[in-house]
Motif scaffolding. Structure first.
Motif, PDB file in Angstrom:
ATOM      1  N   VAL A 595       3.616   5.022 -12.802  1.00 27.00           N
ATOM      2  CA  VAL A 595       4.142   5.014 -11.427  1.00 27.00           C
ATOM      3  C   VAL A 595       3.232   4.142 -10.568  1.00 27.00           C
ATOM      4  O   VAL A 595       2.003   4.296 -10.593  1.00 27.00           O
ATOM      5  CB  VAL A 595       4.217   6.438 -10.849  1.00 27.00           C
ATOM      6  CG1 VAL A 595       4.675   6.401  -9.390  1.00 27.00           C
ATOM      7  CG2 VAL A 595       5.156   7.298 -11.691  1.00 27.00           C
ATOM      8  N   ARG A 596       3.849   3.219  -9.837  1.00 26.97           N
ATOM      9  CA  ARG A 596       3.088   2.338  -8.941  1.00 26.97           C
ATOM     10  C   ARG A 596       3.524   2.590  -7.493  1.00 26.97           C
ATOM     11  O   ARG A 596       4.725   2.682  -7.207  1.00 26.97           O
ATOM     12  CB  ARG A 596       3.318   0.872  -9.288  1.00 26.97           C
ATOM     13  CG  ARG A 596       2.950   0.498 -10.729  1.00 26.97           C
ATOM     14  CD  ARG A 596       3.069  -1.006 -10.922  1.00 26.97           C
ATOM     15  NE  ARG A 596       2.815  -1.388 -12.302  1.00 26.97           N
ATOM     16  CZ  ARG A 596       3.767  -1.583 -13.219  1.00 26.97           C
ATOM     17  NH1 ARG A 596       5.043  -1.417 -12.893  1.00 26.97           N
ATOM     18  NH2 ARG A 596       3.447  -1.924 -14.447  1.00 26.97           N
ATOM     19  N   VAL A 597       2.534   2.644  -6.604  1.00 20.16           N
ATOM     20  CA  VAL A 597       2.787   2.880  -5.177  1.00 20.16           C
ATOM     21  C   VAL A 597       2.038   1.814  -4.381  1.00 20.16           C
ATOM     22  O   VAL A 597       0.912   1.447  -4.718  1.00 20.16           O
ATOM     23  CB  VAL A 597       2.320   4.288  -4.743  1.00 20.16           C
ATOM     24  CG1 VAL A 597       2.543   4.476  -3.239  1.00 20.16           C
ATOM     25  CG2 VAL A 597       3.040   5.355  -5.530  1.00 20.16           C
ATOM     26  N   GLY A 598       2.680   1.318  -3.333  1.00 23.95           N
ATOM     27  CA  GLY A 598       2.029   0.314  -2.481  1.00 23.95           C
ATOM     28  C   GLY A 598       2.744   0.176  -1.144  1.00 23.95           C
ATOM     29  O   GLY A 598       3.772   0.815  -0.886  1.00 23.95           O
ATOM     30  N   THR A 599       2.191  -0.668  -0.292  1.00 27.56           N
ATOM     31  CA  THR A 599       2.747  -0.898   1.052  1.00 27.56           C
ATOM     32  C   THR A 599       3.507  -2.214   1.096  1.00 27.56           C
ATOM     33  O   THR A 599       3.259  -3.127   0.308  1.00 27.56           O
ATOM     34  CB  THR A 599       1.627  -0.926   2.106  1.00 27.56           C
ATOM     35  OG1 THR A 599       0.705  -1.963   1.791  1.00 27.56           O
ATOM     36  CG2 THR A 599       0.894   0.411   2.161  1.00 27.56           C
ATOM     37  N   THR A 600       4.443  -2.289   2.035  1.00 24.37           N
ATOM     38  CA  THR A 600       5.152  -3.537   2.337  1.00 24.37           C
ATOM     39  C   THR A 600       4.895  -3.877   3.814  1.00 24.37           C
ATOM     40  O   THR A 600       4.142  -3.182   4.499  1.00 24.37           O
ATOM     41  CB  THR A 600       6.661  -3.381   2.089  1.00 24.37           C
ATOM     42  OG1 THR A 600       7.181  -2.387   2.985  1.00 24.37           O
ATOM     43  CG2 THR A 600       6.936  -2.965   0.649  1.00 24.37           C
ATOM     44  N   ASP A 601       5.534  -4.953   4.279  1.00 28.28           N
ATOM     45  CA  ASP A 601       5.331  -5.345   5.679  1.00 28.28           C
ATOM     46  C   ASP A 601       5.817  -4.276   6.641  1.00 28.28           C
ATOM     47  O   ASP A 601       5.256  -4.108   7.737  1.00 28.28           O
ATOM     48  CB  ASP A 601       6.055  -6.665   5.966  1.00 28.28           C
ATOM     49  CG  ASP A 601       5.403  -7.833   5.243  1.00 28.28           C
ATOM     50  OD1 ASP A 601       4.224  -7.695   4.862  1.00 28.28           O
ATOM     51  OD2 ASP A 601       6.084  -8.861   5.055  1.00 28.28           O
ATOM     52  N   ASP A 602       6.868  -3.561   6.275  1.00 27.34           N
ATOM     53  CA  ASP A 602       7.401  -2.557   7.194  1.00 27.34           C
ATOM     54  C   ASP A 602       7.640  -1.222   6.500  1.00 27.34           C
ATOM     55  O   ASP A 602       8.559  -0.491   6.857  1.00 27.34           O
ATOM     56  CB  ASP A 602       8.711  -3.049   7.818  1.00 27.34           C
ATOM     57  CG  ASP A 602       9.822  -3.223   6.786  1.00 27.34           C
ATOM     58  OD1 ASP A 602       9.495  -3.329   5.577  1.00 27.34           O
ATOM     59  OD2 ASP A 602      11.000  -3.248   7.179  1.00 27.34           O
ATOM     60  N   GLY A 603       6.823  -0.865   5.485  1.00 23.51           N
ATOM     61  CA  GLY A 603       6.992   0.409   4.841  1.00 23.51           C
ATOM     62  C   GLY A 603       6.160   0.535   3.561  1.00 23.51           C
ATOM     63  O   GLY A 603       5.047   0.029   3.475  1.00 23.51           O
ATOM     64  N   PHE A 604       6.758   1.209   2.570  1.00 25.72           N
ATOM     65  CA  PHE A 604       6.046   1.416   1.306  1.00 25.72           C
ATOM     66  C   PHE A 604       7.076   1.527   0.180  1.00 25.72           C
ATOM     67  O   PHE A 604       8.294   1.593   0.418  1.00 25.72           O
ATOM     68  CB  PHE A 604       5.167   2.672   1.377  1.00 25.72           C
ATOM     69  CG  PHE A 604       5.908   3.931   1.751  1.00 25.72           C
ATOM     70  CD1 PHE A 604       6.541   4.709   0.784  1.00 25.72           C
ATOM     71  CD2 PHE A 604       6.001   4.334   3.088  1.00 25.72           C
ATOM     72  CE1 PHE A 604       7.221   5.864   1.130  1.00 25.72           C
ATOM     73  CE2 PHE A 604       6.691   5.480   3.436  1.00 25.72           C
ATOM     74  CZ  PHE A 604       7.301   6.250   2.462  1.00 25.72           C
TER      75      PHE A 604
END
Length: 680
Positions: A595-604
């Protein structure tokens, strides 16, 4: 000394000029408290000195005699030009503040040049004596120099300025005042013209002082026939008596010396008010005026209570000092009770209302908007006047507003109802309900009147009610449908266990009951997590993901946090969101899923290395009862969707890097950390 004297009939005219000038000067100085009288006195005195010096010069025939009185004449004439200008400015009320400093500035150059004339024998900067000439009188002859012409030019400039002010008064005046100002203008102009003729013409005799006899006669007519130094009589008859406003004249002791019929009606003084103290007639107004000085005009307002104590009068008061220097005051009072009462009622109802009232012209330009608009837009009502109302609403709603406004303008007296969104600076969007009425043909309105009401709370309640009803329907669906099958299984196996005594039926019943417990827990989460999030806190994404990972039995699965950051959310519900996504990854990807988790420009995002979700089924996974796992309740991703929606975010499914499912949440304000953190 035989032959040292001479006579000519013109001397009689000069004597008349001296007498008239002296008389006007004496009369003016006696009335020096009247505006412009002192300047008129100096003007007449200067004319008289000029005429007297010229007469004395002419009666003698010797060079020394004529030169003596010639120089003396300049002492008198030094006051003439400044006095004329000051008198003209005061007479026409030219709004020029005549101060001693200004008079000194105007007079100083003339005084200096006059001093050169008096001392001319020492330097001859003004003229050179060429001898005596008999034509028919014996007169001194001079060749003039630069100093003399400097004195002439400067004096002419000042005199022309005064004559210009008098000419303007002649043009502006009416009836008696025009005759008065015309007499003064002509008297000054002919003397000036005669002097110009002597300076630039071929005349040997200076007729200026001789013409002063005519000028003084005209001044006498203005003084005694047209009351030059009295208060303007025509204004009292044609204006004051017909004024709607109360008009009261006070002397320096604050006694009433004059009042008009409007004042008598307003104040209703008992008997004759003339000579009485103003404070005894109108104490409330007099008390307000006591707080001000007597040197400048001031405006105030007074509220007077009636004798019965029920009604009140609202008076607008203006006090202006008389400029004659005697300390008198002119007081004008306007009864503005009805207008003030109507204005205050209107203002109170508009300014203290929660609604916003706006009046627009036929193009949509704001002509008036009530003060509560500042709390919505961050801009004061005055600054919005002249702007277009369409620019205040969100861009998405502008077409609707323009169409509605056009519809209103096309149908007089029509009423239209509409809803728009407005985004205040640094605040959440507000929903307004607008009710517009076409009053373009209504006199004194001539506009489209729009009433805006904030219905944001009502809309929020409606959405909450809709969401609550949807959750209840889903809960009812779970209870009525999803619990029926395991319940039937449990009941059937219990009956078989009782009949046969076989324990395997008991185990089957226990599994069915466990299944029911899972369904009930998921249903409760669905009901609880769907509520709108109102209180948030700043949370680190990596921390809440780690807590969710530890709360789920993950066996050999691995967690990788590819990028970390902070976001504002409900910590408990955000952890449940990740718990459900992790369980979904384990159920569909196996115990060894990554499982991979990370952020984006306007969320995750959260993605796994499982089998993924087919594109045509990605919209269905967030619906209740849909599950690709035979043992699933179909509520896990519904709970995720509800938590996302409760925060005001959005969620969708994509392909992961390794073909698995990638859940992307957007619409979140995220502070991203550059450092990537990995955890297994």
């Amino acid at each position: 000394m035989e032959g040292a004297w001479q006579f000519h009939p013109v001397f009689i005219i000069l004597l008349i000029s001296i007498v008239l000038s002296s008389g006007i000067a004496a009369y003016s100085f006696r009335n020096r408290s009247t505006k412009g009288a002192t300047a008129l006195g100096f003007l007449s005195a200067s004319s008289g000195v000029w005429s007297a010096a010229y007469l004395l010069q002419l009666v003698g025939t010797t060079l020394e005699w004529q030169l003596l009185w010639l120089r003396f004449a300049y002492v008198g004439t030094s006051f003439l030009a400044p006095s004329l200008f000051v008198f003209a400015a005061k007479y026409v009320d030219a709004r020029i503040e005549i101060t001693p400093k200004l008079v000194g500035i105007i007079s100083l150059p003339i005084i200096g040049l006059t001093a050169l004339a008096v001392t001319n024998p020492l330097h001859e900067l003004m003229w050179t004596i060429t001898g005596l000439r008999e034509t028919p009188l014996i007169l001194i002859q001079r060749d003039f120099h630069i100093g003399y012409y400097a004195l002439v030019v400067y004096s002419y400039l000042i005199v022309i300025g005064g004559i210009g002010l008098l000419l303007r008064q002649v043009v502006r005046s009416r009836r008696i005042l025009r005759l008065q100002s015309l007499a003064i203008f002509v008297g000054v102009s002919i003397s000036f013209a005669s002097n110009v003729y002597w300076v630039f013409g071929d005349s040997v005799i200076d007729y200026t002082s001789i013409v002063f006899a005519v000028s003084s006669s005209l001044f006498a007519v203005a003084l005694f026939r047209y009351q030059l130094l009295d208060l303007v009589p025509i204004a009292r008859d044609t204006v004051v008596e017909e004024m709607r406003e109360a008009y009261v004249v006070l002397d320096s002791e604050q006694r009433i010396v004059d009042l008009n019929p409007a004042a008598r009606r307003l104040f209703s003084p008992p008997g004759d008010a003339i000579g009485r103290q103003f404070s005894a007639v109108v104490p409330a107004v007099a008390a307000e005026l006591d707080d001000f000085g007597d040197s400048e005009r001031h405006d105030t307002s007074v509220v007077i209570e009636s004798d019965d104590g029920v009604r009140h009068q609202y008076l607008e008061v203006r006090a202006s000092p008389l400029e004659n220097g005697d300390g008198g005051t002119v007081v004008t009072v306007r009864d503005a009770t009805d207008r003030q009462r109507a204005r205050r009622r209107f203002q109170s109802s508009i300014e203290h209302a929660s609604d916003i009232v706006m009046i627009l012209d036929d193009t949509g330009e704001i002509e008036y908007v009530s003060p509560p608009v500042e709390g919505l837009t961050g801009t004061s009502a005055d600054e919005l006047v002249g702007e277009y109302c369409f620019n205040l609403v969100d861009s998405a709603d502008r077409p609707v507003v323009k169409d509605t406004f056009q519809e209103l303008c096309e149908h007089p007296d029509s009423v239209e109802r509409f809803e728009v969104c407005v985004s205040p600076p640094d605040d959440e969007t507000v929903v307004l309900e607008g009710i517009g009425r076409n009053l373009l043909d209504e006199p004194f309105v001539e506009g489209v009147v729009v009433n805006f009401r904030d219905i944001t709370t009502r809309k929020r309640r409606e959405r909450r009610l809709t969401r609550t009803n949807e959750r209840l329907e889903r809960f009812a669906s779970v209870v009525s449908h999803d619990l029926r099958n395991p319940l039937n299984v449990a009941v059937g196996n219990v009956e078989l266990a009782q009949e046969t005594g076989d324990q395997k039926y008991t185990q089957n019943a226990q599994r069915a009951l466990s299944r029911m417990d899972v369904i009930i827990q998921d249903a409760l989460q669905l009901a609880r997590n769907g509520r709108l999030v109102e209180d948030t806190e700043v949370i680190r994404l990596g921390t809440v993901v780690s807590l969710a990972w530890d709360a789920v039995v993950t066996d050999d699965a691995e967690l990788t946090i590819e990028s970390d950051g902070t976001l504002a959310a409900d910590a408990d519900r955000l952890q449940r969101l990740f718990e459900n996504l992790v369980r979904n990854a384990l159920e569909h990807g196996g115990d060894d899923v990554t499982v991979r988790v990370g952020t984006t420009d306007d969320g995750f995002y959260l993605e796994d290395t499982g089998l993924g979700i087919e594109p045509d089924r990605r919209d269905e996974v967030f619906e209740a009862g849909v599950s690709t796992n035979d043992g699933g309740t179909g509520l896990g991703l519904v709970i995720v969707s509800e938590i996302v929606d409760a925060h005001g975010w959005d969620i969708h499914v994509e392909n992961g890097q390794d073909g698995g499912a990638r859940f992307v949440v957007s619409g979140v304000s995220v502070g991203v950390d550059e450092e990537q953190i990995s955890q297994s």
